[in-house]
Design a protein around this motif. Structure first.
Motif, PDB file in Angstrom:
ATOM      1  N   MET A   1       1.510  -2.587   3.366  1.00 48.20           N
ATOM      2  CA  MET A   1       1.921  -1.182   3.413  1.00 48.20           C
ATOM      3  C   MET A   1       0.817  -0.266   2.898  1.00 48.20           C
ATOM      4  N   SER A   2       0.083  -0.710   1.876  1.00 45.89           N
ATOM      5  CA  SER A   2      -1.033   0.085   1.368  1.00 45.89           C
ATOM      6  C   SER A   2      -2.111   0.235   2.421  1.00 45.89           C
ATOM      7  N   ALA A   3      -2.390  -0.850   3.147  1.00 49.02           N
ATOM      8  CA  ALA A   3      -3.399  -0.785   4.216  1.00 49.02           C
ATOM      9  C   ALA A   3      -2.988   0.165   5.326  1.00 49.02           C
ATOM     10  N   GLU A   4      -1.659   0.327   5.499  1.00 52.50           N
ATOM     11  CA  GLU A   4      -1.139   1.237   6.530  1.00 52.50           C
ATOM     12  C   GLU A   4      -0.920   2.653   5.994  1.00 52.50           C
ATOM     13  N   LYS A   5      -1.397   2.914   4.747  1.00 48.37           N
ATOM     14  CA  LYS A   5      -1.309   4.248   4.123  1.00 48.37           C
ATOM     15  C   LYS A   5       0.122   4.724   3.934  1.00 48.37           C
ATOM     16  N   VAL A   6       1.040   3.801   3.634  1.00 47.00           N
ATOM     17  CA  VAL A   6       2.410   4.178   3.319  1.00 47.00           C
ATOM     18  C   VAL A   6       2.426   4.856   1.947  1.00 47.00           C
ATOM     19  N   ASP A   7       3.250   5.878   1.777  1.00 44.61           N
ATOM     20  CA  ASP A   7       3.374   6.607   0.518  1.00 44.61           C
ATOM     21  C   ASP A   7       3.653   5.638  -0.626  1.00 44.61           C
ATOM     22  N   ILE A   8       2.881   5.777  -1.720  1.00 43.16           N
ATOM     23  CA  ILE A   8       3.014   4.862  -2.842  1.00 43.16           C
ATOM     24  C   ILE A   8       4.422   4.901  -3.428  1.00 43.16           C
ATOM     25  N   ARG A   9       5.103   6.050  -3.333  1.00 44.85           N
ATOM     26  CA  ARG A   9       6.473   6.133  -3.845  1.00 44.85           C
ATOM     27  C   ARG A   9       7.415   5.248  -3.043  1.00 44.85           C
ATOM     28  N   LEU A  10       7.197   5.171  -1.748  1.00 42.50           N
ATOM     29  CA  LEU A  10       8.022   4.303  -0.911  1.00 42.50           C
ATOM     30  C   LEU A  10       7.693   2.832  -1.156  1.00 42.50           C
ATOM     31  N   ILE A  11       6.420   2.549  -1.391  1.00 42.90           N
ATOM     32  CA  ILE A  11       6.033   1.172  -1.710  1.00 42.90           C
ATOM     33  C   ILE A  11       6.726   0.715  -2.987  1.00 42.90           C
ATOM     34  N   GLY A  12       6.791   1.615  -3.969  1.00 38.70           N
ATOM     35  CA  GLY A  12       7.468   1.284  -5.215  1.00 38.70           C
ATOM     36  C   GLY A  12       8.935   0.978  -5.014  1.00 38.70           C
ATOM     37  N   LEU A  13       9.583   1.718  -4.110  1.00 39.96           N
ATOM     38  CA  LEU A  13      11.007   1.489  -3.846  1.00 39.96           C
ATOM     39  C   LEU A  13      11.263   0.099  -3.279  1.00 39.96           C
ATOM     40  N   PHE A  14      10.265  -0.473  -2.620  1.00 40.93           N
ATOM     41  CA  PHE A  14      10.435  -1.793  -2.011  1.00 40.93           C
ATOM     42  C   PHE A  14      10.626  -2.894  -3.066  1.00 40.93           C
TER      43      PHE A  14
ATOM     44  N   LEU B   1      12.929  -2.977  -4.979  1.00 41.88           N
ATOM     45  CA  LEU B   1      14.374  -3.193  -5.034  1.00 41.88           C
ATOM     46  C   LEU B   1      14.831  -4.324  -4.125  1.00 41.88           C
ATOM     47  N   VAL B   2      13.994  -4.731  -3.176  1.00 44.59           N
ATOM     48  CA  VAL B   2      14.405  -5.834  -2.298  1.00 44.59           C
ATOM     49  C   VAL B   2      14.529  -7.137  -3.080  1.00 44.59           C
ATOM     50  N   GLY B   3      14.014  -7.168  -4.316  1.00 40.93           N
ATOM     51  CA  GLY B   3      14.124  -8.369  -5.134  1.00 40.93           C
ATOM     52  C   GLY B   3      15.454  -8.510  -5.850  1.00 40.93           C
ATOM     53  N   LEU B   4      16.359  -7.550  -5.678  1.00 42.16           N
ATOM     54  CA  LEU B   4      17.646  -7.599  -6.370  1.00 42.16           C
ATOM     55  C   LEU B   4      18.447  -8.879  -6.099  1.00 42.16           C
ATOM     56  N   PRO B   5      18.446  -9.423  -4.875  1.00 39.71           N
ATOM     57  CA  PRO B   5      19.223 -10.659  -4.661  1.00 39.71           C
ATOM     58  C   PRO B   5      18.850 -11.797  -5.611  1.00 39.71           C
ATOM     59  N   TYR B   6      17.605 -11.857  -6.082  1.00 33.01           N
ATOM     60  CA  TYR B   6      17.214 -12.917  -7.000  1.00 33.01           C
ATOM     61  C   TYR B   6      17.936 -12.795  -8.344  1.00 33.01           C
TER      62      TYR B   6
ATOM     63  N   MET C   1      11.921  -2.599   8.274  1.00 36.60           N
ATOM     64  CA  MET C   1      11.236  -3.586   7.434  1.00 36.60           C
ATOM     65  C   MET C   1      11.931  -3.734   6.091  1.00 36.60           C
ATOM     66  N   GLY C   2      12.435  -2.616   5.558  1.00 35.20           N
ATOM     67  CA  GLY C   2      13.157  -2.691   4.295  1.00 35.20           C
ATOM     68  C   GLY C   2      14.407  -3.534   4.409  1.00 35.20           C
ATOM     69  N   VAL C   3      15.169  -3.341   5.485  1.00 33.26           N
ATOM     70  CA  VAL C   3      16.379  -4.124   5.706  1.00 33.26           C
ATOM     71  C   VAL C   3      16.037  -5.602   5.892  1.00 33.26           C
ATOM     72  N   LEU C   4      14.988  -5.864   6.668  1.00 35.99           N
ATOM     73  CA  LEU C   4      14.602  -7.249   6.936  1.00 35.99           C
ATOM     74  C   LEU C   4      14.057  -7.916   5.673  1.00 35.99           C
ATOM     75  N   ALA C   5      13.299  -7.182   4.873  1.00 34.56           N
ATOM     76  CA  ALA C   5      12.801  -7.736   3.605  1.00 34.56           C
ATOM     77  C   ALA C   5      13.952  -8.066   2.673  1.00 34.56           C
ATOM     78  N   LEU C   6      14.983  -7.217   2.659  1.00 37.00           N
ATOM     79  CA  LEU C   6      16.165  -7.485   1.838  1.00 37.00           C
ATOM     80  C   LEU C   6      16.892  -8.741   2.328  1.00 37.00           C
ATOM     81  N   LEU C   7      16.962  -8.913   3.650  1.00 40.54           N
ATOM     82  CA  LEU C   7      17.573 -10.111   4.222  1.00 40.54           C
ATOM     83  C   LEU C   7      16.780 -11.361   3.821  1.00 40.54           C
ATOM     84  N   ILE C   8      15.450 -11.255   3.865  1.00 42.55           N
ATOM     85  CA  ILE C   8      14.605 -12.387   3.474  1.00 42.55           C
ATOM     86  C   ILE C   8      14.848 -12.741   2.009  1.00 42.55           C
ATOM     87  N   ALA C   9      14.920 -11.714   1.156  1.00 50.04           N
ATOM     88  CA  ALA C   9      15.168 -11.965  -0.265  1.00 50.04           C
ATOM     89  C   ALA C   9      16.535 -12.624  -0.475  1.00 50.04           C
ATOM     90  N   PHE C  10      17.527 -12.195   0.280  1.00 48.99           N
ATOM     91  CA  PHE C  10      18.863 -12.798   0.175  1.00 48.99           C
ATOM     92  C   PHE C  10      18.825 -14.270   0.591  1.00 48.99           C
TER      93      PHE C  10
END
Length: 415
Positions: free
Chosen positions: A39-52, A54-59, A110-119
């Motif tokens: 995401m950093s390489a794609e210049k995604v806003d750092i605030r949105l990267i930080g929100l990601f 949260l996908v670790g919550l299932p652990y 990607m956020g939804v899919l990352a959350l599914l992967i974490a689950f």
């Protein structure tokens, strides 16, 4: 004559856990640091990267649905291996799907899919932990824990460092597809692993969902000292958690370069941890779980003095190598012994739920103890900080006679 290392680690039910440990560790970076780098390489806003993050919550919440994996068997390959295989297939396919997206255009998907992967990954962890506790006799629990940790660490290198290096030469789609193919190999490995012997006959799985949800907790808390045992689980590796929380900033503050830290603390430290966990597995086989806990408790505590010595000496490369080696060797031995202890506490009828409960308490010291370490280091200075961290082992050592008496192994294996 005590068995050799080759004998201990060459057994099929022990060796099989190497691949399962690898499978357990592979997804973590792909929804964490590696995904952040993409995401950093794609210049995604750092605030949105930080929100990601949260996908670790299932652990952290996996104990909520662990009872379902105790209650309901998978339709193929046995009660535990069937669920392992199912989660591996879902994870491999999800890696490929995630790699087909672009952060700048498909961030929400990607956020939804990352959350599914974490689950799916957390679910895989639940059932692999249960499988490991069920397939290993007490004498091999340390060895099984050791090879699981080795596989897990190697997987984190693969999906972390190796994936980042690959991304400099091939598209991200190729990186994530490669990880999906590696997970497919892990799925094939699952067929090699034996199903726990005699499990379907005795003891039976929970008959109802209500029993699956409540019975594991009733069974655990009906034991004498159950609450105090949870306190022991939280504090046993406290000194280790205190010492490891600030290792990187400590070494940088002493004047070592990032290359020094990466080479010694990360790469060499990983090798030392692997050797330590393997040594811990052999120690459990030869000494038993209880005595291995005693040995590792004192080693973990006094290994912190190596960093205190390094802080006093200052920027000394050979001393740093030695300190990192000692700390990781002793920490690895403690991890192998302690994971063997946690496995021995589980009633095989409710292994998935009870191990998820116990391991979540084990994680508390790592998360909570790290919070005040920066304030302590600033107030005390590095030499005194690491000297004081030795006392973090005192609560666990004081509880050892109750839960792991030296003269006999704790009578907690409820097979």
């Amino acid at each position: 004559m005590p068995p050799s290392w080759l004998t201990v680690y060459g057994r099929r039910h022990v060796l099989g856990l190497l691949g399962l440990g690898f499978s357990s560790g592979l997804p973590l970076a792909l929804t964490g640091s590696t995904l952040q780098a993409w995401m950093s390489a794609e210049k995604v806003d750092i605030r949105l990267i930080g929100l990601f993050s949260l996908v670790g919550l299932p652990y952290t919440l996996k104990v909520v649905w662990a009872p379902l994996m105790d209650r309901f068997p998978a339709p193929w390959l046995g009660r535990r291996r069937g669920w392992i295989l199912t989660t591996q297939i879902l994870l491999g396919a999800s890696f490929v799907m995630l790699g087909s997206l672009t952060p700048s255009r498909h961030l929400q998907i990607m956020g939804v899919l990352a959350l599914l992967i974490a689950f799916c990954s957390a679910s895989q962890d639940i059932v692999i932990d249960a499988y490991r506790a069920e397939v290993l006799p007490d004498a091999d629990k340390g060895a099984g824990a050791a090879v699981s940790v080795v596989g897990y660490r190697l997987a984190m290198l693969t999906s972390g460092a190796m994936a980042l290096i690959l991304s400099d030469h091939v598209p991200w789609r190729t990186v994530y597809t490669a990880m999906g193919l590696i997970m497919a190999v892990c799925a094939l490995w699952t067929f090699f692993c034996p199903e726990p012997a005699g499990f379907e006959a005795s003891p039976p799985r929970p008959r109802t969902l209500k029993e699956a949800v409540w019975a594991p907790f009733v069974d655990y808390f009906a034991r004498p000292g159950a609450v105090a045992m949870l306190a022991f689980i939280m504090v046993f590796k406290l000194s280790d958690a205190l010492a490891g929380a600030l290792t990187t900033p400590f070494l940088l503050d002493l004047g070592f370069t990032r290359t020094d830290v990466g080479t010694v603390n990360k790469a060499f430290g990983l090798g030392s941890t692997i050797v330590g966990t393997l040594a811990g597995g052999v120690a459990v086989n030869r000494l038993g779980i209880a005595r291995s806990l005693w040995v590792s408790a004192f080693l973990q505590a006094f290994s912190n003095l190596a960093f205190a010595g390094l802080a006093t000496v200052g920027r000394n490369y050979p001393f740093m190598v030695g300190a990192v080696a000692v700390e990781n060797l002793c920490g690895g031995m403690g991890t192998a012994a302690f994971l063997a202890f946690l496995m021995s506490l589980c009633n095989r009828r409710y292994t998935a739920t009870q191990y998820a409960l116990l391991s979540s308490f084990m994680a508390v010291s790592r998360v909570v103890a790290g919070a005040p370490t920066g304030y302590l280091a600033a107030a005390l200075g590095w030499p005194w900080f690491y000297a004081v961290s030795v006392f973090g082992a005192v609560p666990g050592i004081l509880l050892l006679p109750r839960f792991a008496p030296w003269q006999r192994p704790p009578a907690v294996d409820t097979r």
